[in-house]
Design an enzyme around this catalytic site. Structure first.
Site, PDB file in Angstrom:
ATOM      1  N   LYS A   4       0.803  -1.191   0.000  1.00  0.00           N
ATOM      2  CA  LYS A   4       0.000   0.000   0.000  1.00  0.00           C
ATOM      3  C   LYS A   4       0.856   1.270   0.000  1.00  0.00           C
ATOM      4  O   LYS A   4       0.398   2.339  -0.401  1.00  0.00           O
ATOM      5  CB  LYS A   4      -0.875   0.031   1.272  1.00  0.00           C
ATOM      6  CG  LYS A   4      -1.800  -1.128   1.437  1.00  0.00           C
ATOM      7  CD  LYS A   4      -2.522  -0.996   2.780  1.00  0.00           C
ATOM      8  CE  LYS A   4      -2.545  -2.314   3.460  1.00  0.00           C
ATOM      9  NZ  LYS A   4      -3.036  -2.288   4.827  1.00  0.00           N
ATOM     10  N   GLY A   5       2.087   1.134   0.509  1.00  0.00           N
ATOM     11  CA  GLY A   5       2.911   2.330   0.756  1.00  0.00           C
ATOM     12  C   GLY A   5       3.124   3.234  -0.446  1.00  0.00           C
ATOM     13  O   GLY A   5       3.265   4.445  -0.311  1.00  0.00           O
ATOM     14  N   ASP A  28       7.330   3.328  -3.082  1.00  0.00           N
ATOM     15  CA  ASP A  28       7.655   4.422  -2.165  1.00  0.00           C
ATOM     16  C   ASP A  28       9.118   4.419  -1.701  1.00  0.00           C
ATOM     17  O   ASP A  28       9.741   5.461  -1.629  1.00  0.00           O
ATOM     18  CB  ASP A  28       6.711   4.413  -0.942  1.00  0.00           C
ATOM     19  CG  ASP A  28       6.668   3.080  -0.216  1.00  0.00           C
ATOM     20  OD1 ASP A  28       7.179   2.077  -0.747  1.00  0.00           O
ATOM     21  OD2 ASP A  28       6.105   3.033   0.901  1.00  0.00           O
ATOM     22  N   ASP A  61      14.524  -0.097   0.767  1.00  0.00           N
ATOM     23  CA  ASP A  61      15.168  -0.197   2.072  1.00  0.00           C
ATOM     24  C   ASP A  61      16.290  -1.237   1.932  1.00  0.00           C
ATOM     25  O   ASP A  61      17.363  -0.937   1.420  1.00  0.00           O
ATOM     26  CB  ASP A  61      14.087  -0.621   3.075  1.00  0.00           C
ATOM     27  CG  ASP A  61      14.419  -0.269   4.501  1.00  0.00           C
ATOM     28  OD1 ASP A  61      15.553  -0.559   4.916  1.00  0.00           O
ATOM     29  OD2 ASP A  61      13.563   0.272   5.212  1.00  0.00           O
ATOM     30  N   PHE A 101      13.595   6.153  10.474  1.00  0.00           N
ATOM     31  CA  PHE A 101      12.243   5.615  10.358  1.00  0.00           C
ATOM     32  C   PHE A 101      11.330   6.708   9.822  1.00  0.00           C
ATOM     33  O   PHE A 101      10.991   7.643  10.531  1.00  0.00           O
ATOM     34  CB  PHE A 101      11.747   5.121  11.718  1.00  0.00           C
ATOM     35  CG  PHE A 101      10.662   4.093  11.577  1.00  0.00           C
ATOM     36  CD1 PHE A 101       9.536   4.350  10.817  1.00  0.00           C
ATOM     37  CD2 PHE A 101      10.780   2.853  12.186  1.00  0.00           C
ATOM     38  CE1 PHE A 101       8.544   3.405  10.660  1.00  0.00           C
ATOM     39  CE2 PHE A 101       9.795   1.895  12.037  1.00  0.00           C
ATOM     40  CZ  PHE A 101       8.669   2.177  11.272  1.00  0.00           C
ATOM     41  N   ARG A 107      -0.139   7.057   7.225  1.00  0.00           N
ATOM     42  CA  ARG A 107      -0.031   7.032   5.758  1.00  0.00           C
ATOM     43  C   ARG A 107      -0.600   8.297   5.117  1.00  0.00           C
ATOM     44  O   ARG A 107      -0.165   8.708   4.051  1.00  0.00           O
ATOM     45  CB  ARG A 107      -0.782   5.830   5.181  1.00  0.00           C
ATOM     46  CG  ARG A 107      -0.145   4.480   5.460  1.00  0.00           C
ATOM     47  CD  ARG A 107      -0.785   3.421   4.583  1.00  0.00           C
ATOM     48  NE  ARG A 107      -0.558   2.058   5.031  1.00  0.00           N
ATOM     49  CZ  ARG A 107       0.488   1.310   4.711  1.00  0.00           C
ATOM     50  NH1 ARG A 107       1.454   1.818   3.979  1.00  0.00           N
ATOM     51  NH2 ARG A 107       0.592   0.074   5.147  1.00  0.00           N
TER      52      ARG A 107
HETATM   53  C1  PRP Z   1       7.663  -1.418   2.402  1.00  0.00           C
HETATM   54  C2  PRP Z   1       7.830  -0.597   1.140  1.00  0.00           C
HETATM   55  C3  PRP Z   1       8.542  -1.530   0.210  1.00  0.00           C
HETATM   56  C4  PRP Z   1       9.386  -2.372   1.140  1.00  0.00           C
HETATM   57  C5  PRP Z   1      10.777  -1.883   1.113  1.00  0.00           C
HETATM   58  O1  PRP Z   1       6.506  -2.186   2.258  1.00  0.00           O
HETATM   59  O2  PRP Z   1       6.602  -0.155   0.631  1.00  0.00           O
HETATM   60  O3  PRP Z   1       7.628  -2.361  -0.488  1.00  0.00           O
HETATM   61  O4  PRP Z   1       8.825  -2.243   2.457  1.00  0.00           O
HETATM   62  O5  PRP Z   1      11.597  -2.647   1.940  1.00  0.00           O
HETATM   63  P1  PRP Z   1      12.745  -3.607   1.385  1.00  0.00           P
HETATM   64  O6  PRP Z   1      13.570  -2.816   0.397  1.00  0.00           O
HETATM   65  O7  PRP Z   1      13.529  -3.943   2.624  1.00  0.00           O
HETATM   66  O8  PRP Z   1      12.111  -4.806   0.773  1.00  0.00           O
HETATM   67  P2  PRP Z   1       5.762  -2.897   3.482  1.00  0.00           P
HETATM   68  O9  PRP Z   1       6.108  -4.364   3.458  1.00  0.00           O
HETATM   69  O10 PRP Z   1       6.040  -2.152   4.749  1.00  0.00           O
HETATM   70  O11 PRP Z   1       4.231  -2.794   3.069  1.00  0.00           O
HETATM   71  P3  PRP Z   1       3.328  -1.492   2.781  1.00  0.00           P
HETATM   72  O12 PRP Z   1       3.795  -0.912   1.458  1.00  0.00           O
HETATM   73  O13 PRP Z   1       1.931  -2.038   2.696  1.00  0.00           O
HETATM   74  O14 PRP Z   1       3.504  -0.509   3.919  1.00  0.00           O
END
Ligand code: PRP
Length: 179
Positions: free
Chosen positions: A42-43, A99, A102, A151, A164
């Site tokens: 969703k992010g 988004d 990481d 964070f 969000r």
């Molecule tokens: C977050 C973000 C990326 C991922 C990045 O998603 O939206 O998809 O983490 O992290 P990485 O590079 O370590 O894989 P999350 O799993 O928190 O879900 P969300 O988008 O629903 O918040």
């Protein structure tokens, strides 16, 4: 400013300006093409909606929902697909719009998956690139901002499904997640 936010990293105005700049770069890159813009729920949803409104090429819109569980120290962790694309990417130019990178687990695995499905090309557009956290060899083709290992929340990004809808990107107070 929300009381759980330590400081604002990028204001609504800064986000709007930079997202438009980067989206126009991508738009020029895809001139004459018909890319599939893949939003990752969703992010990435707020970045996605602002990004695509700056495109002039005839883009097709599609979405995936994936889980990045297993991204930690477990390099063999597999990407779990919770919602798959509606379209077939075979022979298509795909632009993943996300988004944040990481560790890189999510995008490294997604890119590989879409290449395996026969996409003609797979490029990545990100709002935030958290380079100090990188564990997988992947980098965005179009990126708005580099950030440190902090964070961050807002503009689609959450902590425990909260924040969000904040219109800016902020750094979350440690006291919130260390409780
Ligand atoms: C977050 C973000 C990326 C991922 C990045 O998603 O939206 O998809 O983490 O992290 P990485 O590079 O370590 O894989 P999350 O799993 O928190 O879900 P969300 O988008 O629903 O918040």
């Amino acid at each position: 400013m929300h009381s759980d936010v330590e400081r604002i990293l990028f204001t609504e105005k800064q986000l709007k300006k930079r997202v438009a700049e980067v989206a126009r770069e991508a738009d020029a890159f895809y001139a004459g093409k018909n890319p599939v813009c893949v939003g990752i729920l969703k992010g990435g949803i707020i970045f996605y909606s602002d990004f695509i409104r700056n495109l002039t090429v005839p883009a097709e819109l599609d979405f995936m929902s994936v889980s990045s569980y297993g991204s930690g120290a477990v390099s063999s962790g597999k990407l779990k697909i919770k919602k798959d694309l509606d379209c077939d990417v075979k022979g298509r130019d795909v632009l993943i719009i996300e988004d944040i990178i990481d560790s890189g687990f999510t995008l490294a695995n997604l890119k590989r998956l879409l290449c395996e499905r026969g996409a003609a090309s797979v490029k990545i557009a990100t709002l935030l690139n958290k380079r100090p956290a990188r564990k997988y060899d992947i980098c965005p083709d179009f990126n708005c901002f580099d950030i440190e290992n902090e964070f961050v929340i807002g503009y689609g990004l959450d902590y425990a499904e909260r924040y969000r809808s904040l219109p800016y990107i902020g750094v979350l107070k440690r006291s919130v997640y260390e409780k």
